[in-house]
Every structure is written in C-alpha cells, then in structure tokens.
Design a protein around this motif. Structure first.
Motif, short mmCIF file in Angstrom:
data_model
loop_
_atom_site.label_atom_id
_atom_site.label_comp_id
_atom_site.label_asym_id
_atom_site.label_seq_id
_atom_site.Cartn_x
_atom_site.Cartn_y
_atom_site.Cartn_z
N GLY A 154 0.83 -1.20 0.00
CA GLY A 154 0.00 0.00 0.00
C GLY A 154 0.86 1.23 0.00
O GLY A 154 2.05 1.18 0.31
N SER A 155 0.24 2.36 -0.31
CA SER A 155 0.98 3.63 -0.34
C SER A 155 1.09 4.26 1.04
O SER A 155 1.86 5.21 1.22
N GLY B 233 -2.11 -0.05 3.35
CA GLY B 233 -3.34 0.23 2.62
C GLY B 233 -3.21 1.54 1.88
O GLY B 233 -2.12 2.09 1.72
N SER B 234 -4.33 2.04 1.42
CA SER B 234 -4.37 3.34 0.75
C SER B 234 -5.50 4.16 1.36
O SER B 234 -6.37 3.63 2.05
N ALA B 235 -5.47 5.45 1.10
CA ALA B 235 -6.47 6.32 1.73
C ALA B 235 -6.67 7.56 0.89
O ALA B 235 -5.80 7.96 0.10
N ARG B 236 -7.81 8.17 1.08
CA ARG B 236 -8.11 9.47 0.51
C ARG B 236 -8.56 10.42 1.60
O ARG B 236 -9.35 10.05 2.47
N VAL B 237 -8.05 11.63 1.52
CA VAL B 237 -8.40 12.67 2.49
C VAL B 237 -9.52 13.51 1.90
O VAL B 237 -9.46 13.93 0.74
N ASP C 53 -18.32 -3.45 4.57
CA ASP C 53 -17.94 -4.71 3.92
C ASP C 53 -16.61 -5.24 4.43
O ASP C 53 -15.86 -5.90 3.69
N ARG C 54 -16.30 -4.94 5.69
CA ARG C 54 -15.08 -5.42 6.34
C ARG C 54 -13.83 -5.06 5.53
O ARG C 54 -12.80 -5.72 5.61
N ARG C 55 -13.89 -3.97 4.77
CA ARG C 55 -12.76 -3.52 3.98
C ARG C 55 -12.50 -2.02 4.14
O ARG C 55 -11.38 -1.61 4.41
N TRP C 56 -13.51 -1.22 3.96
CA TRP C 56 -13.34 0.23 4.02
C TRP C 56 -13.72 0.78 5.39
O TRP C 56 -14.65 0.28 6.04
N CYS D 281 -8.28 -0.64 3.73
CA CYS D 281 -7.37 -1.56 4.41
C CYS D 281 -8.23 -2.55 5.18
O CYS D 281 -8.73 -2.25 6.27
N ALA D 282 -8.42 -3.73 4.62
CA ALA D 282 -9.31 -4.71 5.23
C ALA D 282 -8.83 -5.11 6.62
O ALA D 282 -9.64 -5.28 7.54
N ALA D 283 -7.52 -5.23 6.80
CA ALA D 283 -7.00 -5.64 8.11
C ALA D 283 -7.31 -4.60 9.17
O ALA D 283 -7.66 -4.94 10.31
#
Length: 573
Positions: free
Chosen positions: A105-106, A343-347, A474-477, A502-504
């Motif tokens: 991930g970034s 994981g990745s993310a958006r602000v 959905d146990r991901r986002w 990041c599902a974890a």
C-alpha cells in the motif's frame, strides 16, 4: 446504499444520488461539540445552531447588541507550507522502515483506541520531531491534557522545531493567555480560525456578545489533526482535553484515532496548509490587545510557564499494551519502527470558506459526501458507530432497502445513561421500534456495562460516553475523522475525514466490538407485541436479563425533556 465503488474503492457511480436527501436532510441532525455551551464542566450543553434558537436568543439578549464589538480588518499573515524534505529526519527514517515492513500500500495505518495511548502518541511524536509540528484542533482545553500538549509544543520549539498551531476560536477565549505566551517562543506561530469579535471569556459570553454576527460565528472548524515532520499524522475524533484521554473525574469519551505514515500524510499536510493560509484564519497577534502585544517576549514566555503550572497535573499512567495488544507508539519509536498495516487512503476536507458559503441543506460538503458515498456502496455489511443518531423517515427507507438487498446494518450509539445530549436521544428513541422492525441490529452503550467490562478502558467512577465517529463497510473500508452524521457537519462546520482501504485495519476496528461481545451495550429488541422496545443485557454471571423500562430514565427527566421538546423540534436539534 446502492451505488458502486470502482476498482480503487473510492469513486462512486451516480454521486450522492438519493443518499444526500436521506443523510443531509434536517431530520438527520444531531449535536456536535462545536456548538455546545458548557453548563456543567463541558458535559451538559445546549445547542445554538438553529434558526429557532437564534430568534429566541436574539429577542432575549437584544439589549446586549449595542455594546457588541466588531472585528477589525484582517491583516493577512505570511503564507507557509509543510516541509517537503522530512524524509531525512529521524521520524522520516522510522516511517520508511515501518512502511517497508508493511508492503502492499501507499500508506501505513495503526488504530489508537486507548485514550491514554492516543495522548501519549501525540506527545511522543512531538518529542521526536526535529523539523516541524502542525497541529489543528477545534478545542484545546485549559486542563492537564491541554497543559501537557502545549508544553510539548513549547519544548519542541525550544529545540528548533517549527511549530504551527491552528485553533478554532470558539473555545479559545479562556486559552488566549496561554496561547499568547506560547506564541512568544521562537519558532512558534499561533493562528485562530473564524474569530469571534469578543476576545476573552467563556464561549457563552463570547457568543452572546457576537449575536450580531451569529450567522458567521455559528460555523466552526471541527477538524482534528496532528502532523510531525510531515512523516506521521494522527487524526480522528479527539480534541485536546482531559475527557478525550480518560483523565477526567466525571465523564470520559470512548473515541478512536488513527496514526498514519506514507502518502496520506502528505495529503493531510496539504489540508492543513489550505486552512493555515486561508482568509478565514487570523494571526493570534492581531487578536491581542495593544498592551499585550507591547509586552516583552521574555515576560510572555515566563507567564506561559506559570500558567501551565496552574492547570498541569501528574503525568498520565500509560498502559504497556492497548486493547489490541499493541505496545505504545513511544516504545515503538524508540525501537526504530512502528507496526503498521498497509493500505491506501483518501483525504476529504471541507474548504475553509465553507463557513461563508450559503447554507444548502440539500447539498453536503466534500467531507460529508465522501462518508455518505462509502456508506452507499455497502453490499454485505455497514457498521455505523455514532454518538447521536436521527435517521428520519428517509433514513428508515434506506435501511429497509439495504435489508432487502441482504446488507446487514448494525448501529452502535449512546443510551440515555451515556449520552451527553438527552434531548437528541429522546428524538432518536422515536425511531427505534421502526429500525428494529426493518431488521437493523441496534446497540446502545450502557455506562455501568462499560465500567464493568473494561473493554474500552478503565473508567472508574466516571461516566463513559461514546464519541467515536466511525463507519466500517464490507469489512474492507473504514471512514474515520471529525465528521458527524448530522446537518451541522454537512453544511455548517468544516470537517476532515479519511477513507481508508485496508481490510486488516477495518477488521481490527470492528474486532473491538466483537471482542467485547457487546457486553458493554444493551441490545435492543422488540417485545412480543411488536411495538415496545426491550433492552437485553448480560449480568455478571453471563445470563441475559431483559429490561422493559428505559435504563437510567426518571420521571423528572422525562417531564423535563418533554417540556424542552415543545420548544425545540427535531429539525432544530
């Protein structure tokens, strides 16, 4: 809840669609700490963010208007930006090592569920910073947490670290003396967002003397962000006050922060810069009286040190492990790497000039819209953790449609005993039976149950109150930040939210609820008549008890809330 997410998990087909009408309507309005008037050490509050309350206050205090002050013309402070070369700092090297240990991930993420650890993480990052600290908060209180936080900023500045502190002005009146002292240290700059004309005093006094500018001063900066060396960031629902870090004797909040490294930190720093350099921000120096500005810097620094001693307290006791069995950020920094999940993310931040834009209740601003889009994309499960919940008829219809698609809907909120907004709770209670008929799983935090379970912290005799604003899909986002699901967050206050793929991490957050096995909560169910609501709880022996009466309710409180509801409609909450 019917739009689709693209391969990256962010862009939603059809935009807001029908969701906007459901979640930003005036029937989905709940209180936010941004417009509370402290009546009992900040825990009992009343709302001033509605037209009805505005008319009442204007009529009641019209005689005060003649003596109201006005803001002078703003003097634009110099612009500045986040440092771009923090990778060579000690924190930069730790961030690089930590991200290398979490490929895929970034960005890297870590939950901070423990109040004690979340506060110590901020202090540890401040102590480790060598180039810059950027801090943006709605509320910094003059208590032991506030003293320790401001002292950490001072100490960093003395080491040569550039410190930029941005505070919303609403609660800053009592903090002005400390802020003017902090700003006298080299390398420190303090700015205020959307200042009230009246400089000093309690929020209620300053608000009453600013009614002639109520439309503007009613709109606040609710963002919460801490960035060290542009390498690590902490964001979530916590302000800087004792009750957010399990340090208050009367009541403490259950909340959640996230610590991040990687690409998302640069995006968060860009958000900070947008606010720092905006026209809604004033230099603290311009808000000081002439005599204060004329005082010598050494005198102001000495006064700052004395003031901090007045409300400082003993250092907090930080447990070695949190509820997720994670060691402290301080320990991991000393070891040279943080345990992060990739994981990745958006602000998603609102523009600073949102506080000046015309109010359109049918149009949510960016931070709210992003949160709604993620909720709308749920296919299997959506878990909403929110301290206040008023779905309205459109929200009920959305829940029904989700259930028909097979999407599990679980809502966690406050009970009457844990809420700090009983009038809002009364309005929410009218929707409980309808939600249960739709198949929604509904839970309410019980203060005595939280105290007994210790899953969410050790609260002693203080009242636990839910304050976290988290959505898991959905146990991901996961969406975390300052955004409340209410009209104020949608169209009035500025907000900051981060959507994390990041599902974890999402499973970890939801695991906090499952680890508790809902022992800290009442599970609400319909009675045999299909009309009345029952509160199911487990006793000390593990057996299920059923209560048919509202826990923590009293006849006098019921009468009081009923009388208040005659003057304040649900649309005005």
């Amino acid at each position: 809840m019917g739009a689709a997410i693209d391969a990256r998990g962010f862009e939603i087909a059809g935009g807001m669609g029908c969701v906007r009408a459901a979640w930003t309507s005036r029937t989905f309005r709940c209180p936010v700490d941004g417009v509370r008037i402290a009546a009992n050490a900040r825990f009992q509050a009343m709302r001033f963010g509605t037209e009805a309350m505005r008319r009442w206050l204007t009529a009641l205090f019209v005689l005060l208007l003649a003596g109201c002050t006005t803001l002078p013309p703003r003097i634009a402070p110099p612009t500045s930006s986040a440092i771009a070369d923090g990778g060579g700092t000690p924190l930069g090297r730790i961030a690089a090592t930590s991200l290398a240990d979490a490929p895929g991930g970034s960005s890297g993420f870590r939950l901070l569920p423990s109040g004690e650890m979340a506060f110590d993480a901020r202090l540890a990052l401040a102590e480790a910073a060598t180039r810059s600290i950027d801090a943006q908060y709605y509320h910094i209180h003059a208590d032991t947490a506030g003293a320790a936080f401001l002292a950490a900023l001072r100490d960093a500045a003395v080491r040569g670290v550039r410190v930029r502190l941005l505070v919303d002005d609403y609660h800053a009146g009592d903090l002005y003396p400390a802020l003017r002292g902090l700003a006298a240290f080299p390398n420190v700059e303090v700015r205020l967002f959307n200042p009230l004309p009246e400089r000093y005093g309690t929020p209620i006094r300053r608000l009453l003397l600013s009614l002639h500018e109520f439309t503007r001063v009613n709109r606040r900066m609710h963002n919460k962000l801490f960035v060290a060396d542009n390498q690590f960031a902490v964001y979530g629902g916590r302000n800087i006050a004792d009750e957010y870090f399990t340090r208050h004797g009367e009541a403490n909040f259950i909340d959640l922060d996230v610590l991040s490294a990687g690409a998302v930190v640069r995006d968060l720093s860009a958000s900070f810069d947008r606010y720092w350099n905006s026209e809604q921000v004033w230099a603290l120096e311009q808000r000081l009286h002439a005599l204060e500005r004329a005082s010598k810097p050494a005198e102001r620094r000495a006064d700052f040190d004395l003031r901090l001693k007045e409300f400082a307290g003993p250092p907090p006791v930080v447990p070695p492990l949190d509820y997720l069995r994670q060691s402290t950020v301080r320990v991991q920094l000393a070891q040279g790497r943080l345990q992060l999940l990739a994981g990745s993310a958006r602000v998603h931040d609102d523009p600073p000039d949102k506080v000046l834009q015309p109010v359109d209740t049918n149009k949510a601003s960016p931070a709210m819209r992003a949160k709604l889009d993620v909720i709308a994309a749920a296919r299997e499960e959506v878990v909403v953790v929110n301290p206040y919940f008023l779905p309205g008829p459109v929200g009920l219809r959305m829940m029904g449609e989700a259930q028909k698609r097979g999407t599990r809907v679980l809502i966690v909120t406050n009970s009457l005993g844990s809420t700090d907004e009983p009038l809002v709770y009364r309005a929410y209670s009218r929707y409980r039976a309808d939600m249960l008929r739709l198949g929604v799983q509904l839970y309410e935090f019980g203060p005595e149950l939280v105290q007994r379970s210790n899953t969410f912290g050790v609260f002693g005799k203080s009242t636990p109150r839910l304050h976290a604003k988290v959505v898991g899909v959905d146990r991901r986002w996961m969406v975390v930040g300052s955004v409340n699901l209410d009209l104020r967050s949608a169209v009035l206050n500025t907000e900051l939210g981060v959507t994390i793929d990041c599902a974890a991490l999402t499973r970890q957050a939801l695991g906090l609820l499952r680890a508790d096995a809902f022992a800290s909560m009442y599970r609400l169910q319909l009675g045999e008549d299909g009309q009345t609501v029952e509160w199911h709880l487990r006793d000390d022996s593990g057996k299920t008890q059923v209560r048919h009466d509202e826990p923590h309710a009293s006849l006098w409180q019921g009468i009081s809330l009923w009388l208040q509801s005659l003057f304040v409609s649900e649309n005005d909450l």
